[in-house]
Design a protein around this motif. Structure first.
Motif, PDB file in Angstrom:
ATOM      1  N   SER A 234       0.828  -1.199   0.000  1.00  0.00           N
ATOM      2  CA  SER A 234       0.000   0.000   0.000  1.00  0.00           C
ATOM      3  C   SER A 234       0.870   1.260   0.000  1.00  0.00           C
ATOM      4  N   GLY A 235       0.564   2.199  -0.901  1.00  0.00           N
ATOM      5  CA  GLY A 235       1.286   3.461  -0.963  1.00  0.00           C
ATOM      6  C   GLY A 235       2.523   3.419  -1.834  1.00  0.00           C
ATOM      7  N   TYR A 236       2.791   2.278  -2.464  1.00  0.00           N
ATOM      8  CA  TYR A 236       3.977   2.124  -3.303  1.00  0.00           C
ATOM      9  C   TYR A 236       3.599   1.662  -4.707  1.00  0.00           C
ATOM     10  N   ASN A 237       4.362   2.138  -5.669  1.00  0.00           N
ATOM     11  CA  ASN A 237       4.209   1.685  -7.045  1.00  0.00           C
ATOM     12  C   ASN A 237       5.231   0.602  -7.353  1.00  0.00           C
ATOM     13  N   ASN A 238       4.798  -0.407  -8.089  1.00  0.00           N
ATOM     14  CA  ASN A 238       5.703  -1.444  -8.556  1.00  0.00           C
ATOM     15  C   ASN A 238       6.237  -1.062  -9.932  1.00  0.00           C
ATOM     16  N   ILE A 239       7.538  -1.094 -10.097  1.00  0.00           N
ATOM     17  CA  ILE A 239       8.141  -0.828 -11.394  1.00  0.00           C
ATOM     18  C   ILE A 239       8.917  -2.065 -11.819  1.00  0.00           C
ATOM     19  N   SER A 240       8.528  -2.629 -12.945  1.00  0.00           N
ATOM     20  CA  SER A 240       9.165  -3.841 -13.446  1.00  0.00           C
ATOM     21  C   SER A 240      10.250  -3.476 -14.454  1.00  0.00           C
ATOM     22  N   LEU A 241      11.436  -4.032 -14.259  1.00  0.00           N
ATOM     23  CA  LEU A 241      12.588  -3.731 -15.110  1.00  0.00           C
ATOM     24  C   LEU A 241      13.043  -5.001 -15.829  1.00  0.00           C
ATOM     25  N   VAL A 242      13.224  -4.891 -17.130  1.00  0.00           N
ATOM     26  CA  VAL A 242      13.800  -5.991 -17.896  1.00  0.00           C
ATOM     27  C   VAL A 242      15.305  -5.930 -17.722  1.00  0.00           C
ATOM     28  N   ASP A 243      15.868  -6.916 -17.079  1.00  0.00           N
ATOM     29  CA  ASP A 243      17.274  -6.839 -16.684  1.00  0.00           C
ATOM     30  C   ASP A 243      18.224  -6.698 -17.868  1.00  0.00           C
ATOM     31  N   SER A 244      17.942  -7.385 -18.959  1.00  0.00           N
ATOM     32  CA  SER A 244      18.845  -7.331 -20.113  1.00  0.00           C
ATOM     33  C   SER A 244      18.915  -5.926 -20.713  1.00  0.00           C
TER      34      SER A 244
ATOM     35  N   THR B 248      16.571 -10.161 -10.260  1.00  0.00           N
ATOM     36  CA  THR B 248      15.941 -11.486 -10.272  1.00  0.00           C
ATOM     37  C   THR B 248      15.639 -11.848 -11.718  1.00  0.00           C
ATOM     38  N   VAL B 249      16.678 -12.145 -12.450  1.00  0.00           N
ATOM     39  CA  VAL B 249      16.614 -12.387 -13.896  1.00  0.00           C
ATOM     40  C   VAL B 249      15.441 -13.322 -14.229  1.00  0.00           C
ATOM     41  N   PRO B 250      14.670 -13.025 -15.273  1.00  0.00           N
ATOM     42  CA  PRO B 250      14.948 -12.049 -16.352  1.00  0.00           C
ATOM     43  C   PRO B 250      14.392 -10.642 -16.090  1.00  0.00           C
ATOM     44  N   SER B 251      13.632 -10.468 -15.010  1.00  0.00           N
ATOM     45  CA  SER B 251      13.107  -9.132 -14.716  1.00  0.00           C
ATOM     46  C   SER B 251      13.117  -8.912 -13.212  1.00  0.00           C
ATOM     47  N   THR B 252      13.136  -7.629 -12.835  1.00  0.00           N
ATOM     48  CA  THR B 252      13.204  -7.267 -11.426  1.00  0.00           C
ATOM     49  C   THR B 252      12.161  -6.202 -11.132  1.00  0.00           C
ATOM     50  N   THR B 253      11.479  -6.340  -9.996  1.00  0.00           N
ATOM     51  CA  THR B 253      10.496  -5.346  -9.572  1.00  0.00           C
ATOM     52  C   THR B 253      11.070  -4.516  -8.433  1.00  0.00           C
ATOM     53  N   VAL B 254      10.996  -3.193  -8.573  1.00  0.00           N
ATOM     54  CA  VAL B 254      11.431  -2.286  -7.507  1.00  0.00           C
ATOM     55  C   VAL B 254      10.231  -1.466  -7.061  1.00  0.00           C
ATOM     56  N   TYR B 255      10.346  -0.878  -5.863  1.00  0.00           N
ATOM     57  CA  TYR B 255       9.209  -0.208  -5.248  1.00  0.00           C
ATOM     58  C   TYR B 255       9.537   1.261  -4.972  1.00  0.00           C
ATOM     59  N   ILE B 256       8.617   2.132  -5.404  1.00  0.00           N
ATOM     60  CA  ILE B 256       8.776   3.577  -5.246  1.00  0.00           C
ATOM     61  C   ILE B 256       7.522   4.139  -4.562  1.00  0.00           C
ATOM     62  N   PRO B 257       7.669   4.978  -3.526  1.00  0.00           N
ATOM     63  CA  PRO B 257       6.495   5.565  -2.875  1.00  0.00           C
ATOM     64  C   PRO B 257       5.664   6.391  -3.862  1.00  0.00           C
ATOM     65  N   GLU B 258       4.356   6.295  -3.744  1.00  0.00           N
ATOM     66  CA  GLU B 258       3.473   7.043  -4.637  1.00  0.00           C
ATOM     67  C   GLU B 258       3.599   8.551  -4.431  1.00  0.00           C
TER      68      GLU B 258
ATOM     69  N   ASN C  84      23.652  -1.331 -11.626  1.00  0.00           N
ATOM     70  CA  ASN C  84      25.073  -1.241 -11.259  1.00  0.00           C
ATOM     71  C   ASN C  84      25.961  -1.923 -12.295  1.00  0.00           C
ATOM     72  N   ASN C  85      25.336  -2.473 -13.323  1.00  0.00           N
ATOM     73  CA  ASN C  85      26.015  -3.074 -14.478  1.00  0.00           C
ATOM     74  C   ASN C  85      26.570  -4.472 -14.187  1.00  0.00           C
ATOM     75  N   TYR C  86      26.132  -5.073 -13.051  1.00  0.00           N
ATOM     76  CA  TYR C  86      26.562  -6.454 -12.872  1.00  0.00           C
ATOM     77  C   TYR C  86      25.600  -7.355 -12.103  1.00  0.00           C
ATOM     78  N   ASP C  87      24.875  -6.859 -11.078  1.00  0.00           N
ATOM     79  CA  ASP C  87      23.995  -7.812 -10.399  1.00  0.00           C
ATOM     80  C   ASP C  87      22.755  -7.185  -9.768  1.00  0.00           C
ATOM     81  N   GLY C  88      22.498  -5.906 -10.010  1.00  0.00           N
ATOM     82  CA  GLY C  88      21.315  -5.334  -9.393  1.00  0.00           C
ATOM     83  C   GLY C  88      21.140  -3.851  -9.667  1.00  0.00           C
ATOM     84  N   TYR C  89      20.281  -3.228  -8.849  1.00  0.00           N
ATOM     85  CA  TYR C  89      19.893  -1.835  -9.068  1.00  0.00           C
ATOM     86  C   TYR C  89      20.063  -1.021  -7.785  1.00  0.00           C
TER      87      TYR C  89
END
Length: 347
Positions: free
Chosen positions: A96-106, A304-314, A324-329
């Motif tokens: 609640s109160g956060y947006n999910n943003i899905s990132l294609v890792d490749s 979390t290959v192949p895509s990763t979800t991060v959370y941003i407050p609304e 970071n160009n090797y294992d995450g964001y």
């Protein structure tokens, strides 16, 4: 009574006869008041500008370890020993109160201002979308036009303009951005990150009209001392050669953004070290850092290959996501929630 009447009449006659003189005096007096007011305004504006430049400070409010963290306590780049987070394996949780943003890792893990680009991690997805910048009244490029990230250019101009204001010198040259160096160039080191558009070299136009190396010393050292105020760092600092793979290069700057530049300078971290340091902070336990009364929240999210979800407050005013160009964001946002979110338990 008769004497009083005569005095009043004499006074009236005096003012009538000399009204032109009094009119001129009033004009002169008004002009003097305007000049003094204008000078006061100019002095106040100048004073305000100086105060604003000196009032940019950062302080840690929540972090693991102590204030005197040294590079000896920071692990080298690795994909192991990352703190577990309730979100590390589950990318479908709704909070609640956060947006999910899905990132294609490749497509995303190798992009952003905090991407580590070196001999170990090659540049990815940086060859398109760069801005062709021309020299103008605010900035001088040795090679005009020069390719640079469009998001970096305004910060670079601000830094150069404030350098002129504070030093009363106009002798800075943006020598290289993405160009490879040849034998005739002032600098001959080829940096793998130069294709990113986030880095550049500085040179100096000497009083004799010669282009000379920038060494971070003397009056020109103002840039090295204040570059974090504009989101820049010295990419290859002293005593970090074993980590960065390059010798100290005071002339080579990299844009990482605010607040990251402040943290890197305060903790004496190069970019490789910073990317590992941020792994201590997760979505539910972010690093909190304040710059000029703006509170930032920073955390790391493992890919979390192949895509990763991060959370941003609304309700956050702005946010930034960089691979970071090797294992995450590395995710940073400001003016959002200041407390750890309640993460629903899995059914």
């Amino acid at each position: 009574m008769k004497k009083i009447t005569q005095i009043i009449k004499s006074t009236e006659n005096f003012f009538v006869k000399n009204k032109k003189i009094f009119f001129r005096i009033s004009i002169y007096a008004g002009a003097v008041v305007l000049i003094l007011a204008s000078d006061s305004i100019k002095r106040k504006a100048t004073a305000d500008k100086i105060v604003l430049q000196k009032n940019i400070v950062g302080n840690f409010k929540n972090f693991s370890g102590t204030d005197d963290t040294t590079t000896e306590n920071i692990p080298q780049q690795t994909t192991t020993d990352v703190p577990d987070s309730p979100l590390s394996e589950n990318t479908d949780i709704k909070i609640s109160g956060y947006n999910n943003i899905s990132l294609v890792d490749s497509e995303n893990i190798g992009t952003g201002s905090l991407a580590v680009i070196n001999s170990q991690y090659a540049p990815e997805n940086f060859y398109t979308g760069l801005y062709s910048a021309e020299s103008d009244d605010e900035i001088y490029f040795q090679n005009s036009p020069s390719l640079i990230s469009e998001s970096v250019l305004p910060h670079l101009k601000d830094m150069i303009n404030d350098y002129r204001y504070n030093t009363e010198k106009d002798n800075i040259i943006i020598y290289n951005t993405t160009d490879e160096y040849g034998e005739d160039n002032l600098y001959t080191e080829n940096y793998p990150e130069s294709v990113s558009g986030y880095s550049f070299d500085i040179a100096i136009n000497s009083s004799y009209g010669e282009t000379i190396e920038y060494d971070g010393m003397d009056t020109e050292g103002w840039i090295s001392e204040n570059c974090q105020n504009y989101g820049f760092v010295t990419r290859y600092p002293q005593d970090k050669e074993d980590i960065t793979g390059f010798e100290y290069s005071p002339y080579h700057f990299r844009y990482v953004g605010i607040p990251h530049a402040f943290i890197m300078k305060e903790k004496n971290l190069c970019l490789e070290e910073y990317a590992e340091y941020i792994k201590e902070f997760t979505f539910d336990n972010p690093l909190e850092y304040t710059v000029n009364d703006t509170e930032y929240f920073i955390y790391y999210s493992k890919a979390t290959v192949p895509s990763t979800t991060v959370y941003i407050p609304e309700n956050c005013e702005s946010y930034d996501i960089s691979g970071n160009n090797y294992d995450g964001y590395i995710i940073s946002y400001c003016s959002g929630t200041s407390s750890a979110p309640e993460i629903p338990e899995e059914n």
